[in-house]
Design an enzyme around this catalytic site. Sequence first.
Site, PDB file in Angstrom:
ATOM      1  N   ASP A  11      -3.723   6.992  -3.368  1.00 19.84           N
ATOM      2  CA  ASP A  11      -4.894   6.501  -4.078  1.00 19.84           C
ATOM      3  C   ASP A  11      -4.406   6.044  -5.468  1.00 19.84           C
ATOM      4  OD1 ASP A  11      -7.700   6.268  -4.769  1.00 19.84           O
ATOM      5  OD2 ASP A  11      -7.474   8.143  -5.867  1.00 19.84           O
ATOM      6  N   ASP A  13      -6.795   5.111  -8.709  1.00 11.62           N
ATOM      7  CA  ASP A  13      -7.577   5.617  -9.846  1.00 11.62           C
ATOM      8  C   ASP A  13      -7.663   7.146  -9.822  1.00 11.62           C
ATOM      9  OD1 ASP A  13      -9.155   3.084 -11.124  1.00 11.62           O
ATOM     10  OD2 ASP A  13      -8.744   2.824  -8.993  1.00 11.62           O
TER      11      ASP A  13
END
Length: 158
Positions: A11, A13
């Site tokens: 991922d 953010d």
Amino acid sequence: MSQVKGLCVMDVDGTLILEEVIDLLGREAGCEEEISQITSQAMRGELDFESSLSKRVSLLEGLPISVFDKVFNSIHLSPNAQKFISIIQKNGIQVGLVSGGFTSIVERMAKSLGIAYFSANQLEVKDGLLTGKLIGQIINPENKKRYSRTMEKGTATS
Ligand SMILES: [Mg+2]
């Protein structure tokens, strides 16, 4: 590079980077507060990811694309992220990024770290300005897994 032994999908953010790019864009658009309220609504389950994303993206309408330079330059990698990536790459593991964030940042991030694969959401641009809309299929928490599998087959990007 040595033989590929695996794939590590991350991922972006709040994982690879410390910030949430939508918040940084919101700050530039002067609607940081409104954006964080929508994020909180989504976190409380009052709004699904896609509605909350399109609501937040609509607030970015009119931002010039030059904003991505500023935002990219203000991002901080998580501690040791760069080291971790280069170690696993040296050990034959490919890295991919799957993000509910935006290609304008994720693509640059991937390039700067030598990451081969990425998938993220694409903001629509007209005449150098964000239209406040998204293009193509939305990457949400539910289909992140599917995008990761596509990377595994080596057919990914964007
Ligand atoms: Mg995240």
